[in-house]
Design a protein around this motif. Structure first.
Motif, PDB file in Angstrom:
ATOM      1  N   SER A   1      -6.083  -0.134   4.348  1.00 47.37           N
ATOM      2  CA  SER A   1      -6.631   1.032   3.682  1.00 47.37           C
ATOM      3  C   SER A   1      -5.912   2.255   4.219  1.00 47.37           C
ATOM      4  O   SER A   1      -5.340   2.218   5.307  1.00 47.37           O
ATOM      5  CB  SER A   1      -8.127   1.150   3.952  1.00 47.37           C
ATOM      6  OG  SER A   1      -8.328   1.426   5.321  1.00 47.37           O
ATOM      7  N   HIS A   2      -5.937   3.314   3.441  1.00 50.93           N
ATOM      8  CA  HIS A   2      -5.218   4.500   3.881  1.00 50.93           C
ATOM      9  C   HIS A   2      -5.789   5.726   3.176  1.00 50.93           C
ATOM     10  O   HIS A   2      -6.179   5.663   2.016  1.00 50.93           O
ATOM     11  CB  HIS A   2      -3.725   4.375   3.549  1.00 50.93           C
ATOM     12  CG  HIS A   2      -2.917   5.527   4.055  1.00 50.93           C
ATOM     13  ND1 HIS A   2      -2.670   5.721   5.390  1.00 50.93           N
ATOM     14  CD2 HIS A   2      -2.321   6.557   3.404  1.00 50.93           C
ATOM     15  CE1 HIS A   2      -1.949   6.821   5.535  1.00 50.93           C
ATOM     16  NE2 HIS A   2      -1.723   7.348   4.345  1.00 50.93           N
ATOM     17  N   THR A   3      -5.827   6.843   3.905  1.00 45.11           N
ATOM     18  CA  THR A   3      -6.252   8.088   3.281  1.00 45.11           C
ATOM     19  C   THR A   3      -5.084   9.055   3.282  1.00 45.11           C
ATOM     20  O   THR A   3      -4.425   9.234   4.304  1.00 45.11           O
ATOM     21  CB  THR A   3      -7.438   8.698   4.053  1.00 45.11           C
ATOM     22  OG1 THR A   3      -8.495   7.758   4.030  1.00 45.11           O
ATOM     23  CG2 THR A   3      -7.900   9.975   3.395  1.00 45.11           C
ATOM     24  N   CYS A   4      -4.831   9.642   2.140  1.00 44.58           N
ATOM     25  CA  CYS A   4      -3.695  10.543   2.015  1.00 44.58           C
ATOM     26  C   CYS A   4      -4.215  11.896   1.536  1.00 44.58           C
ATOM     27  O   CYS A   4      -5.041  11.967   0.626  1.00 44.58           O
ATOM     28  CB  CYS A   4      -2.698   9.942   1.024  1.00 44.58           C
ATOM     29  SG  CYS A   4      -1.293  10.980   0.750  1.00 44.58           S
ATOM     30  N   LEU A   5      -3.745  12.981   2.180  1.00 47.15           N
ATOM     31  CA  LEU A   5      -4.206  14.315   1.845  1.00 47.15           C
ATOM     32  C   LEU A   5      -3.076  15.089   1.175  1.00 47.15           C
ATOM     33  O   LEU A   5      -1.962  15.123   1.680  1.00 47.15           O
ATOM     34  CB  LEU A   5      -4.649  15.049   3.113  1.00 47.15           C
ATOM     35  CG  LEU A   5      -5.610  14.269   4.012  1.00 47.15           C
ATOM     36  CD1 LEU A   5      -5.812  14.982   5.331  1.00 47.15           C
ATOM     37  CD2 LEU A   5      -6.938  14.082   3.302  1.00 47.15           C
TER      38      LEU A   5
ATOM     39  N   LEU B 153       0.840  -1.189   0.000  1.00 41.75           N
ATOM     40  CA  LEU B 153       0.000   0.000   0.000  1.00 41.75           C
ATOM     41  C   LEU B 153       0.880   1.245   0.000  1.00 41.75           C
ATOM     42  O   LEU B 153       0.641   2.214  -0.727  1.00 41.75           O
ATOM     43  CB  LEU B 153      -0.902  -0.032   1.233  1.00 41.75           C
ATOM     44  CG  LEU B 153      -2.199   0.757   1.133  1.00 41.75           C
ATOM     45  CD1 LEU B 153      -2.979   0.335  -0.085  1.00 41.75           C
ATOM     46  CD2 LEU B 153      -3.026   0.525   2.387  1.00 41.75           C
ATOM     47  N   ALA B 154       1.940   1.189   0.812  1.00 40.19           N
ATOM     48  CA  ALA B 154       2.824   2.357   0.935  1.00 40.19           C
ATOM     49  C   ALA B 154       3.447   2.689  -0.410  1.00 40.19           C
ATOM     50  O   ALA B 154       3.579   3.856  -0.776  1.00 40.19           O
ATOM     51  CB  ALA B 154       3.907   2.072   1.964  1.00 40.19           C
ATOM     52  N   GLU B 155       3.792   1.648  -1.144  1.00 43.17           N
ATOM     53  CA  GLU B 155       4.435   1.875  -2.444  1.00 43.17           C
ATOM     54  C   GLU B 155       3.441   2.560  -3.378  1.00 43.17           C
ATOM     55  O   GLU B 155       3.792   3.497  -4.101  1.00 43.17           O
ATOM     56  CB  GLU B 155       4.886   0.520  -3.000  1.00 43.17           C
ATOM     57  CG  GLU B 155       5.777   0.600  -4.206  1.00 43.17           C
ATOM     58  CD  GLU B 155       5.034   0.251  -5.484  1.00 43.17           C
ATOM     59  OE1 GLU B 155       5.461   0.718  -6.531  1.00 43.17           O
ATOM     60  OE2 GLU B 155       4.011  -0.461  -5.412  1.00 43.17           O
ATOM     61  N   ALA B 156       2.191   2.132  -3.348  1.00 43.90           N
ATOM     62  CA  ALA B 156       1.179   2.731  -4.203  1.00 43.90           C
ATOM     63  C   ALA B 156       0.955   4.195  -3.827  1.00 43.90           C
ATOM     64  O   ALA B 156       0.865   5.071  -4.688  1.00 43.90           O
ATOM     65  CB  ALA B 156      -0.121   1.946  -4.084  1.00 43.90           C
ATOM     66  N   VAL B 157       0.898   4.465  -2.515  1.00 46.67           N
ATOM     67  CA  VAL B 157       0.670   5.835  -2.049  1.00 46.67           C
ATOM     68  C   VAL B 157       1.810   6.734  -2.531  1.00 46.67           C
ATOM     69  O   VAL B 157       1.590   7.824  -3.079  1.00 46.67           O
ATOM     70  CB  VAL B 157       0.556   5.857  -0.506  1.00 46.67           C
ATOM     71  CG1 VAL B 157       0.513   7.283  -0.003  1.00 46.67           C
ATOM     72  CG2 VAL B 157      -0.686   5.104  -0.064  1.00 46.67           C
ATOM     73  N   ASN B 158       3.055   6.254  -2.373  1.00 42.21           N
ATOM     74  CA  ASN B 158       4.196   7.059  -2.802  1.00 42.21           C
ATOM     75  C   ASN B 158       4.175   7.315  -4.295  1.00 42.21           C
ATOM     76  O   ASN B 158       4.506   8.404  -4.752  1.00 42.21           O
ATOM     77  CB  ASN B 158       5.502   6.337  -2.440  1.00 42.21           C
ATOM     78  CG  ASN B 158       5.920   6.700  -1.053  1.00 42.21           C
ATOM     79  OD1 ASN B 158       5.617   7.805  -0.608  1.00 42.21           O
ATOM     80  ND2 ASN B 158       6.593   5.802  -0.370  1.00 42.21           N
TER      81      ASN B 158
ATOM     82  N   VAL C 236       1.642   7.592  -6.269  1.00 41.81           N
ATOM     83  CA  VAL C 236       0.666   8.618  -6.636  1.00 41.81           C
ATOM     84  C   VAL C 236       1.143  10.000  -6.183  1.00 41.81           C
ATOM     85  O   VAL C 236       1.013  10.990  -6.913  1.00 41.81           O
ATOM     86  CB  VAL C 236      -0.723   8.286  -6.048  1.00 41.81           C
ATOM     87  CG1 VAL C 236      -1.711   9.378  -6.378  1.00 41.81           C
ATOM     88  CG2 VAL C 236      -1.207   6.958  -6.581  1.00 41.81           C
ATOM     89  N   ILE C 237       1.760  10.071  -4.987  1.00 43.03           N
ATOM     90  CA  ILE C 237       2.269  11.366  -4.512  1.00 43.03           C
ATOM     91  C   ILE C 237       3.306  11.894  -5.503  1.00 43.03           C
ATOM     92  O   ILE C 237       3.287  13.066  -5.891  1.00 43.03           O
ATOM     93  CB  ILE C 237       2.875  11.231  -3.106  1.00 43.03           C
ATOM     94  CG1 ILE C 237       1.784  10.897  -2.093  1.00 43.03           C
ATOM     95  CG2 ILE C 237       3.570  12.518  -2.704  1.00 43.03           C
ATOM     96  CD1 ILE C 237       2.292  10.650  -0.702  1.00 43.03           C
ATOM     97  N   ASN C 238       4.221  11.023  -5.926  1.00 44.80           N
ATOM     98  CA  ASN C 238       5.263  11.462  -6.854  1.00 44.80           C
ATOM     99  C   ASN C 238       4.680  11.847  -8.203  1.00 44.80           C
ATOM    100  O   ASN C 238       5.139  12.787  -8.844  1.00 44.80           O
ATOM    101  CB  ASN C 238       6.301  10.351  -7.047  1.00 44.80           C
ATOM    102  CG  ASN C 238       7.130  10.178  -5.800  1.00 44.80           C
ATOM    103  OD1 ASN C 238       7.231  11.107  -5.001  1.00 44.80           O
ATOM    104  ND2 ASN C 238       7.706   9.013  -5.620  1.00 44.80           N
ATOM    105  N   LEU C 239       3.668  11.119  -8.619  1.00 48.06           N
ATOM    106  CA  LEU C 239       3.053  11.407  -9.908  1.00 48.06           C
ATOM    107  C   LEU C 239       2.455  12.814  -9.904  1.00 48.06           C
ATOM    108  O   LEU C 239       2.589  13.565 -10.861  1.00 48.06           O
ATOM    109  CB  LEU C 239       1.973  10.360 -10.183  1.00 48.06           C
ATOM    110  CG  LEU C 239       1.222  10.481 -11.498  1.00 48.06           C
ATOM    111  CD1 LEU C 239       2.172  10.216 -12.647  1.00 48.06           C
ATOM    112  CD2 LEU C 239       0.068   9.486 -11.544  1.00 48.06           C
ATOM    113  N   LEU C 240       1.799  13.169  -8.793  1.00 44.73           N
ATOM    114  CA  LEU C 240       1.120  14.460  -8.742  1.00 44.73           C
ATOM    115  C   LEU C 240       2.065  15.590  -8.340  1.00 44.73           C
ATOM    116  O   LEU C 240       1.790  16.752  -8.600  1.00 44.73           O
ATOM    117  CB  LEU C 240      -0.055  14.396  -7.765  1.00 44.73           C
ATOM    118  CG  LEU C 240      -1.227  13.533  -8.230  1.00 44.73           C
ATOM    119  CD1 LEU C 240      -2.276  13.457  -7.130  1.00 44.73           C
ATOM    120  CD2 LEU C 240      -1.836  14.112  -9.490  1.00 44.73           C
TER     121      LEU C 240
END
Lengths: 887, 191
Positions: free
Chosen positions: A834-838, A806-811, A813-817
């Protein structure tokens, strides 16, 4: 059983004289170990020898392979003895010797026999030893016995098997997982320890299955868990389940809260504390939920056991950071803890009180702290000073008593770190609360009159130079400053001269008097001091030969020094004395990409003197200035964003090139930072030829070549493109480095006259939509989100496919944006499903964008994501979705 | 009941560093890199139990999940921590040091100083429990707070006790009577 090696002697003096192991020697002990082979075993003697072996091992003595094997074989003979004490020692020494795989086989049969023995204790110990020394293959053979042992009626045997299971789970998880049913049964055991161990193992077996953990917690919280230890575990698992089902909290009552609350009434203190801590650490805990936990912690505050007082005050201290109002009820108990003989408890109490106290209690509190300060160590004092600083920023009206306190402790004895904390605090207060300026500066002046730390003196003098001239009566500081010129070491004297010059430049009325003082400094014994005095006399009162206008003088004295010191150092080293004077403008202003380690350096502490009031020029400022200094870029408008350097070459190649993308409204500038790593070469006329055929909407407008690039220097060449304004246009560019190579004679360092043209292929470079988004955080995401309103909101769902975690996916998307994660939501707790990222940022054209990402694991590895975007412009909201959809 | 006094020598409370913390952090960095190297390495355990005499010589040490090359650092760090702080401390008075999620609880008993290092769940409270079990077992075996000589006389039995109390980094037995029976291979009385 180990017998004393020497007869017990009650006479203490004699007892202390020599050790029973005095003169112990490995060779001799190994000789003695031969008794293990006797046909008639002397159990007592064998135990003594094992004790000696243990002693040797614990002293860090190592046995050679042969020695270890020999001892091990001898030890296995001891299984013949029926002496209980000896057998216990044998188990221990086998574990300590930890035999190698090929030797294990020798004891396996003996241990397997013990495992099936009628003597319970043999069974328990044999299990533990076997599990310690065994590997996977053997495990399948003994699995059957282990499963039986887990449900053995003897708690020692059951515990031994369960704890072995916990260890084996790391190496052979698939085998241990097959024991679920037996472990489940053991959870219901009446023996407290068995229940505890079984619960721990069961949770570990199921920890990756959220549903199963949730079921486990649900059933156990209803049932009856006897052991307090198991109860503590259950509380931890419960709070984990609550955390993971976090999203339900808004809707209504928190699941399992009632259970946690009921644990607060448990008879064991351990359980009560665990439950209270779990409640205080709940995500978004409400004050209604907090109250019962705070109440029990308050009771602990007056406990007779220091450990409970400490635990309670530490937890309350943490709560006070987020919910200061909830803790105020405990203030009275906390105040009595200020005099606690345990200084840790007292410091925690003080800092908690400072966080929760209201304006009216400040004076009383300060009085108590004053008494307390004299008998604590420096590191505690630093904590108190920092707490007082934040208190003062919270209640600026109380600055008088707080500033007084700081100035009083500044006069007392203390180490460097402590004094630095105080000085930093005063400086921060002066900056943030204008009323404190005059008194604060005077306190600092008094401090440097008798300051033993050169670093602090110079920092304060620098600060005085900036703030002093802006006060109503600058002249009163001169005396303190000039005293330094008389009384201090050269470093401080030089600083004092600079400070005097600043006063002279800023306050015209003082100028003539400052001149008199500076002239006296011309006779100083130290070079630097004399040089500075000469320089300042010429700049301030000169004939225009050094600096021309008053404005230049001020810029010279007060302006920030915007050349990176590393670059200046390199340039000065490369400069060879010649007719041509060193030109500071030739120093590159490009900031080298920092090594990773430096970037990680923590910067969360509020900076005091370390940073000048204007703040050190940030990378962005440095880029901005550098680009402005190139006339061709001057009409591009305001720099919107500069990217991190992107490497265009592999590490350790002949030429190292990285590029920084500078985004303007209608232009993009690529800054190529080139480094020549070949000592025998000088490069001239270096340019990067950019092919923009895959970036149709970009057209090249300007290219600034680099005249020369000597060995081990890093300089820049620029290429600028025009593009349609305001739009986040992406494109791909291929780059070739072209230059003229000149051979350099390594002995003389001189380059040949003739060069050869050459080129060098660089990696491609892309401009992506994320380059048009600035990382700008918001302090309170929720309020920012709500104030933005749902008008331009766009919501959609995406499947991200199989991901490592999950952490890899979150990172990703953060890098993409390329946006700023808020409120620490970029960190994904381990094992969460599950995780919510702001995220927050500013889109080109100054459009604020907020993003709420909800991730969930869909199946074992597949990640699904819900993306909600709010911005001031719906086009921008759509663009963000496009980035994700195409990313 | 055990007299407990907690000193916070280092710590998560303090942003500021004293010299001592630097060396501690160095150890932790070592340790962190160790975590990366061996992914099977577990956290959440009693990392070390160490007995030393008054001169700082190691009497017994047990490391769990600490690579061999880091043990020397821990050993000297703990002994120095004791030398700096244990002077004049009463028997069984507990001292605490912590940094981030690594905790150390240590004390003196007679001529012997005892250190327990733990991580995450083995925080200062859990470790105080561990050290309490250890000290009471040692006292039980020796009959009183031991001199170094007495400790060495009972060395074998103390090793056995330790084996019952901490098993591969986890706290196992906590009652001294039970331990006393277990080291003689007698089943516990509750059974």
């Amino acid at each position: 059983m180990a017998q004393p090696l020497v007869k017990k002697d009650d006479d203490r003096d004699e007892e202390a004289e020599y050790s029973p192991f005095l003169g112990i020697e490995k060779g001799a002990v190994l000789q003695e170990a031969r008794v293990f082979n006797d046909p008639q075993l002397d159990a007592r003697r064998c135990s003594q020898v094992i004790t000696k072996l243990l002693y040797l091992l614990n002293q860090g003595e190592t046995f050679t392979k042969i020695e270890a094997t020999e001892v091990f074989f001898a030890v296995t003979k001891l299984f013949q003895s029926r002496d209980l004490g000896l057998r216990r020692m044998v188990y221990l020494i086998i574990k300590e010797l930890s035999p190698s795989a090929d030797e294990v086989i020798i004891v396996t049969s003996s241990l397997m026999k013990d495992m099936n023995s009628k003597t319970d204790m043999y069974r328990a110990n044999a299990i533990r030893v076997l599990c310690r020394i065994t590997d996977g293959t053997l495990l399948t053979q003994i699995e059957r016995y282990l499963k039986q042992a887990i449900v053995d009626k003897n708690p020692v045997v059951a515990s031994a098997a369960l704890v072995s299971g916990i260890h084996l789970l790391q190496t052979n998880p698939e085998i241990v997982k097959r024991w679920s049913n037996e472990v489940q049964e053991a959870v219901q055991s009446r023996a407290a320890l068995v229940q505890f161990h079984a619960l721990a193992l069961l949770h570990q077996i199921r920890q990756n299955d959220r549903l199963a953990v949730s079921k486990l917690v649900t059933s156990l919280t209803r049932g009856n868990v006897r052991s307090p230890l198991a109860q503590c575990l259950l509380i931890r698992y419960t709070s984990q389940v609550i955390r993971e089902s976090g999203n339900n909290t808004q809707s209504g009552d928190r699941p399992f809260y009632d259970y946690l609350e009921s644990c607060l009434r448990h008879k064991s203190e351990m359980v009560i504390f665990e439950a209270a801590r779990a409640i205080t650490e709940l995500n978004g805990v409400t004050s209604r939920e907090l109250t019962p936990a705070i109440t029990v912690l308050q009771l602990f505050l007056s406990s007779s056991k220091p450990v409970l007082r400490f635990a309670a005050v530490r937890t309350l201290n943490k709560v006070a950071m987020t919910h200061p109002m909830a803790v105020t009820n405990c203030n009275i108990d906390m105040e009595s803890l200020i005099s606690d003989q345990n200084r840790s408890i007292a410091t925690l109490a003080i800092t908690t009180l400072l966080k929760t106290g209201n304006e009216s209690s400040v004076d009383r509190l300060m009085k108590q702290i004053t008494n307390f300060m004299s008998d604590i160590a420096d590191e505690f004092k630093i904590v108190v000073v920092e707490a007082i600083r934040s208190l003062c920023l919270k209640f600026p009206l109380k600055y008088r008593s707080l500033m007084n306190f700081l100035s009083n402790i500044l006069r007392e004895e203390g180490g460097f770190e402590y004094k630095k904390a105080i000085v930093d605090s005063i400086v921060i207060l002066i900056r943030d609360i204008p009323d404190t300026k005059e008194s604060g500066l005077l306190h600092l002046c008094e401090f440097i009159e008798d300051c033993e730390f050169t670093y602090l003196s110079t920092q304060i003098l620098h600060f005085l130079g900036i703030e002093g001239p802006k006060t109503s009566d600058p002249s009163k500081y001169i005396r303190y400053i000039y005293n330094r010129v008389h009384l201090e070491n050269p470093t401080v004297r030089a600083s004092a001269v600079s400070t005097l010059a600043k006063f002279g430049a800023a306050v015209d009325a003082l100028k003539p008097r400052i001149f008199v003082l500076l002239r006296r400094c011309l006779f100083d014994s130290d070079d630097e001091v004399r040089d500075r005095a000469t320089l300042y006399l010429n700049t301030l009162g000169g004939d225009g030969s050094v600096v021309e206008t008053d404005k230049d003088v001020k810029h010279f004295l007060f302006g920030s020094f915007d050349i990176p010191l590393v670059n200046l150092e390199t340039s000065l080293k490369n400069y060879e004395p010649s007719e041509e004077a060193f030109d500071i403008d030739s120093v590159p202003r490009e900031v080298k990409s920092q090594p990773l380690a430096e970037k990680k350096a923590p910067g969360k502490k509020p900076t005091g003197l370390g940073a000048p009031p204007s703040g050190p020029p940030s990378t962005a400022d440095a880029y901005d200035k550098m680009l402005l200094s190139i006339p061709e870029f001057a009409n591009f408008g305001k720099l919107f964003k500069s990217s991190e350097p992107v490497e265009l070459t592999e590490a350790e190649t002949e030429y190292s090139v990285n590029v920084v993308k500078h985004i303007f409204d209608r232009h993009v500038v690529f800054q190529y930072n080139c480094t020549n790593t070949i000592p025998e070469q000088l490069l001239e006329d270096v340019v990067v030829v950019v092919d923009a055929s895959e970036a149709e909407e970009f057209s090249e407008v300007f290219s600034k070549p680099l005249r020369s690039l000597p060995y081990d220097s890093s300089r820049q060449t620029f290429v600028a493109f025009e593009k349609p304004g305001g739009l986040p246009i992406a494109g791909k560019f291929s780059n070739i480095l072209k230059f003229i190579v000149k051979e350099v004679d390594p002995t003389t360092g001189e380059a040949e006259d003739d060069g050869v043209e050459d080129e060098y292929q660089l990696e491609d470079l892309e401009v992506v939509t994320a380059d048009y988004i600035l990382k700008v955080g918001v302090s309170n995401f929720r309020s920012a989100w709500e104030s933005m309103g749902p008008d331009c909101e766009r919501v959609d769902e995406y499947g991200l496919g199989p991901r490592e975690s999950l952490a890899e996916a979150v990172n990703a998307v953060i890098n993409l944006l390329g946006m700023q994660p808020c409120e620490g939501t970029e960190v994904v707790p381990p094992n969460s499903r599950s995780h919510t990222c702001l995220l927050s940022g500013v889109f080109i054209g100054n459009v604020k964008v907020l993003v709420r990402l909800s991730f969930g694991l869909d199946g074992p590895k597949d990640v699904a994501m819900k993306l909600a975007v709010r911005s001031e412009d719906e086009v921008v909201s759509d663009t963000i979705h496009e980035i994700v959809a195409s990313g | 009941m055990i007299m407990l006094k907690t000193y916070f020598v280092l710590g998560n409370l303090f942003e500021a560093c004293v010299g001592e913390i630097y060396s501690f952090q160095k150890l932790l960095r070592l340790e962190d890199s160790g975590t990366d190297r061996t992914s099977t390495r577990r956290e959440n355990m009693i990392l070390a139990v160490l007995f030393a005499n008054a001169e700082g010589n190691i009497l017994i040490e047990r490391f769990h999940g600490v690579p061999a090359e880091e043990r020397l650092h821990w050993r000297s760090f703990l002994v120095k921590l004791g030398a700096d702080n244990l002077k004049g401390v009463k028997n069984e008075e507990l001292l605490v040091a912590c940094h981030k999620s690594v905790y150390i609880v240590y004390t003196v008993l007679g001529d012997v100083s005892i250190y327990v290092v733990g991580k995450d769940e083995y925080d200062e409270l859990a470790l105080s429990e561990v050290i309490f079990v250890i000290t009471s077992a040692v006292k039980d075996v020796c009959g009183k707070p031991p001199s170094e000589r007495l400790f060495l006389d009972k060395y074998g039995r103390i090793c056995l006790c330790l084996d019952e109390i901490v098993w591969k980094g986890y706290l196992e037995n906590t009652e001294k009577d039970r331990i006393k029976r277990l080291i003689r291979l007698k089943p516990p009385t509750e059974f």
